[in-house]
Design a protein around this motif. Structure first.
Motif, PDB file in Angstrom:
ATOM      1  N   PRO A  76     -10.791  21.363 -31.421  1.00  0.00           N
ATOM      2  CA  PRO A  76     -10.009  20.851 -30.284  1.00  0.00           C
ATOM      3  C   PRO A  76     -10.872  20.168 -29.231  1.00  0.00           C
ATOM      4  N   LEU A  77     -12.112  20.638 -29.045  1.00  0.00           N
ATOM      5  CA  LEU A  77     -12.989  20.012 -28.053  1.00  0.00           C
ATOM      6  C   LEU A  77     -13.331  18.578 -28.440  1.00  0.00           C
ATOM      7  N   VAL A  78     -13.576  18.348 -29.721  1.00  0.00           N
ATOM      8  CA  VAL A  78     -13.860  16.991 -30.182  1.00  0.00           C
ATOM      9  C   VAL A  78     -12.627  16.108 -29.958  1.00  0.00           C
ATOM     10  N   ALA A  79     -11.441  16.660 -30.212  1.00  0.00           N
ATOM     11  CA  ALA A  79     -10.210  15.890 -29.992  1.00  0.00           C
ATOM     12  C   ALA A  79     -10.033  15.569 -28.512  1.00  0.00           C
ATOM     13  N   TYR A  80     -10.312  16.547 -27.629  1.00  0.00           N
ATOM     14  CA  TYR A  80     -10.196  16.287 -26.191  1.00  0.00           C
ATOM     15  C   TYR A  80     -11.181  15.205 -25.747  1.00  0.00           C
ATOM     16  N   LEU A  81     -12.425  15.311 -26.209  1.00  0.00           N
ATOM     17  CA  LEU A  81     -13.441  14.343 -25.810  1.00  0.00           C
ATOM     18  C   LEU A  81     -13.118  12.950 -26.339  1.00  0.00           C
ATOM     19  N   ALA A  82     -12.642  12.862 -27.575  1.00  0.00           N
ATOM     20  CA  ALA A  82     -12.246  11.563 -28.125  1.00  0.00           C
ATOM     21  C   ALA A  82     -11.050  10.992 -27.362  1.00  0.00           C
ATOM     22  N   THR A  83     -10.142  11.864 -26.926  1.00  0.00           N
ATOM     23  CA  THR A  83      -8.992  11.406 -26.140  1.00  0.00           C
ATOM     24  C   THR A  83      -9.445  10.855 -24.798  1.00  0.00           C
ATOM     25  N   VAL A  84     -10.423  11.505 -24.180  1.00  0.00           N
ATOM     26  CA  VAL A  84     -10.967  11.008 -22.916  1.00  0.00           C
ATOM     27  C   VAL A  84     -11.560   9.613 -23.103  1.00  0.00           C
ATOM     28  N   ASN A  85     -12.320   9.427 -24.189  1.00  0.00           N
ATOM     29  CA  ASN A  85     -12.916   8.114 -24.444  1.00  0.00           C
ATOM     30  C   ASN A  85     -11.844   7.053 -24.666  1.00  0.00           C
ATOM     31  N   ALA A  86     -10.769   7.416 -25.373  1.00  0.00           N
ATOM     32  CA  ALA A  86      -9.693   6.459 -25.618  1.00  0.00           C
ATOM     33  C   ALA A  86      -8.945   6.122 -24.335  1.00  0.00           C
ATOM     34  N   LEU A  87      -8.703   7.130 -23.491  1.00  0.00           N
ATOM     35  CA  LEU A  87      -7.974   6.877 -22.248  1.00  0.00           C
ATOM     36  C   LEU A  87      -8.801   6.032 -21.274  1.00  0.00           C
ATOM     37  N   TRP A  88     -10.127   6.112 -21.373  1.00  0.00           N
ATOM     38  CA  TRP A  88     -10.949   5.233 -20.535  1.00  0.00           C
ATOM     39  C   TRP A  88     -10.700   3.772 -20.892  1.00  0.00           C
ATOM     40  N   THR A  89     -10.438   3.491 -22.167  1.00  0.00           N
ATOM     41  CA  THR A  89     -10.118   2.122 -22.563  1.00  0.00           C
ATOM     42  C   THR A  89      -8.813   1.670 -21.926  1.00  0.00           C
ATOM     43  N   LEU A  90      -7.810   2.551 -21.926  1.00  0.00           N
ATOM     44  CA  LEU A  90      -6.534   2.208 -21.292  1.00  0.00           C
ATOM     45  C   LEU A  90      -6.700   2.047 -19.786  1.00  0.00           C
ATOM     46  N   ALA A  91      -7.537   2.902 -19.185  1.00  0.00           N
ATOM     47  CA  ALA A  91      -7.747   2.802 -17.740  1.00  0.00           C
ATOM     48  C   ALA A  91      -8.458   1.502 -17.369  1.00  0.00           C
ATOM     49  N   THR A  92      -9.397   1.069 -18.198  1.00  0.00           N
ATOM     50  CA  THR A  92     -10.083  -0.202 -17.935  1.00  0.00           C
ATOM     51  C   THR A  92      -9.109  -1.361 -17.997  1.00  0.00           C
ATOM     52  N   ASP A  93      -8.175  -1.308 -18.960  1.00  0.00           N
ATOM     53  CA  ASP A  93      -7.165  -2.359 -19.056  1.00  0.00           C
ATOM     54  C   ASP A  93      -6.226  -2.326 -17.851  1.00  0.00           C
ATOM     55  N   ALA A  94      -5.864  -1.120 -17.394  1.00  0.00           N
ATOM     56  CA  ALA A  94      -4.939  -1.006 -16.265  1.00  0.00           C
ATOM     57  C   ALA A  94      -5.603  -1.335 -14.938  1.00  0.00           C
ATOM     58  N   ALA A  95      -6.944  -1.310 -14.891  1.00  0.00           N
ATOM     59  CA  ALA A  95      -7.633  -1.571 -13.632  1.00  0.00           C
ATOM     60  C   ALA A  95      -7.439  -2.995 -13.143  1.00  0.00           C
ATOM     61  N   THR A  96      -7.090  -3.899 -14.042  1.00  0.00           N
ATOM     62  CA  THR A  96      -6.901  -5.298 -13.648  1.00  0.00           C
ATOM     63  C   THR A  96      -5.484  -5.575 -13.152  1.00  0.00           C
ATOM     64  N   ASP A  97      -4.584  -4.603 -13.233  1.00  0.00           N
ATOM     65  CA  ASP A  97      -3.218  -4.793 -12.745  1.00  0.00           C
ATOM     66  C   ASP A  97      -3.198  -4.691 -11.225  1.00  0.00           C
ATOM     67  N   ILE A  98      -2.481  -5.585 -10.576  1.00  0.00           N
ATOM     68  CA  ILE A  98      -2.388  -5.585  -9.116  1.00  0.00           C
ATOM     69  C   ILE A  98      -0.928  -5.424  -8.716  1.00  0.00           C
ATOM     70  N   ASP A  99      -0.738  -4.877  -7.526  1.00  0.00           N
ATOM     71  CA  ASP A  99       0.615  -4.710  -7.009  1.00  0.00           C
ATOM     72  C   ASP A  99       1.251  -6.075  -6.725  1.00  0.00           C
ATOM     73  N   VAL A 100       2.563  -6.148  -6.911  1.00  0.00           N
ATOM     74  CA  VAL A 100       3.309  -7.396  -6.729  1.00  0.00           C
ATOM     75  C   VAL A 100       4.226  -7.249  -5.520  1.00  0.00           C
ATOM     76  N   ASN A 101       4.101  -8.173  -4.569  1.00  0.00           N
ATOM     77  CA  ASN A 101       4.975  -8.232  -3.405  1.00  0.00           C
ATOM     78  C   ASN A 101       5.605  -9.619  -3.352  1.00  0.00           C
ATOM     79  N   THR A 102       6.910  -9.668  -3.231  1.00  0.00           N
ATOM     80  CA  THR A 102       7.613 -10.944  -3.157  1.00  0.00           C
ATOM     81  C   THR A 102       8.188 -11.151  -1.767  1.00  0.00           C
ATOM     82  N   ALA A 103       8.542 -12.400  -1.472  1.00  0.00           N
ATOM     83  CA  ALA A 103       9.118 -12.724  -0.164  1.00  0.00           C
ATOM     84  C   ALA A 103      10.473 -12.059   0.026  1.00  0.00           C
ATOM     85  N   GLU A 104      11.151 -11.732  -1.072  1.00  0.00           N
ATOM     86  CA  GLU A 104      12.455 -11.087  -0.961  1.00  0.00           C
ATOM     87  C   GLU A 104      12.348  -9.593  -0.675  1.00  0.00           C
TER      88      GLU A 104
END
Length: 266
Positions: free
Chosen positions: A142-170
């Protein structure tokens, strides 16, 4: 690992109706492992299963299919393309294998399993076997699975880091950065769970280790050799240890040759 990420494989069925325009179609899933494609014609009622490479080309990573047979490219009126397949989810199996391999390297770094046996002459020997996935203790899986999951989620977090909040005039506000914050919070909790279990078992890169200090001989000014500690009944040959020597910051870069006398001082 897929259960921890919530990225389980899933089947899918896509239906595309022809219109004498398109030959390429985007599937509803990405990271496609296998598909079965067929073209159904209404008049006359005919169903033809397509062959890969000769009738279509599949892009499994992006989840798209390109018809290359002139009978169906482009897909005509009265023809329907039905694609059945299975997707791997957000991550392909090859990507997860990389994360698991990295997690195994970090989990088992510098560790071996010592086995005691008698050789053909009756002498007691000790065999050091590196820990790999085949002989990994079950409590650490289970520890190897947890550590591998952490490494995989870092990839998702890096992708999400480029998302910015959207504000419109409306006055519309879309908090796209919330995905990044939620991923980082989950990463911290998952890392804490792994660290707690790893500390209890004293495994992983943060485990407590006992090292030997190097001693310098006063007569020769050279490091005294050290050897691998052995059991009292181990009749094998001594194994020399070569710990790393720090001192790059003090290297002499002048290029002036120093008088050295091998085996004596210096």
């Amino acid at each position: 690992m897929r259960s921890e990420i919530g990225d389980l494989p899933a089947p899918f069925v896509d239906t595309f109706i022809g219109g004498d325009e398109l030959s390429s179609y985007d599937l509803s899933e990405v990271n496609v492992t296998s598909v079965v494609a067929k073209v159904v014609t209404t008049e006359p009622a005919v169903s033809v299963e397509l062959e890969p490479d000769s009738d279509y080309v599949l892009n499994p990573a992006e989840g798209s299919i390109l018809l290359i047979n002139t009978d169906y490219s482009p897909l005509r009126h009265g023809q329907t393309l039905i694609v059945r397949g299975r997707s791997e989810g957000m991550f392909a199996d090859a990507e997860l294998e990389t994360y698991v391999s990295d997690a195994m390297t970090q989990q088992t770094y510098g560790r071996t399993i010592k086995t005691r046996y008698r050789d053909g002459h009756g002498h007691i020997r000790y065999d050091l076997e590196p820990i790999e996935l085949e002989n990994l203790p079950a409590v650490e899986e289970p520890l190897v699975a947890y550590l591998a999951t952490v490494n995989a989620l870092w990839t998702l977090a890096t992708d999400a880091a480029t998302d910015i909040d959207v504000n419109t005039a409306e006055g519309t506000f879309v908090p796209r950065s919330q995905r990044y914050r939620q991923l980082m919070e989950h990463l911290a909790e998952l890392q804490a769970r792994y660290n707690a279990l790893a500390q209890q078992l004293n495994v992983g890169l943060a485990r407590i280790e006992q090292f030997q200090l190097r001693r310098v001989s006063r007569s020769t000014n050279r490091l005294v050799p050290i050897f691998q500690p052995r059991e009292y009944d181990d009749t094998g040959k001594p194994e020399r240890l070569l710990p790393p020597i720090d001192g790059d910051a003090y290297d002499d870069e002048s290029g002036v040759t120093s008088p050295l006398y091998p085996g004596t001082w210096g």
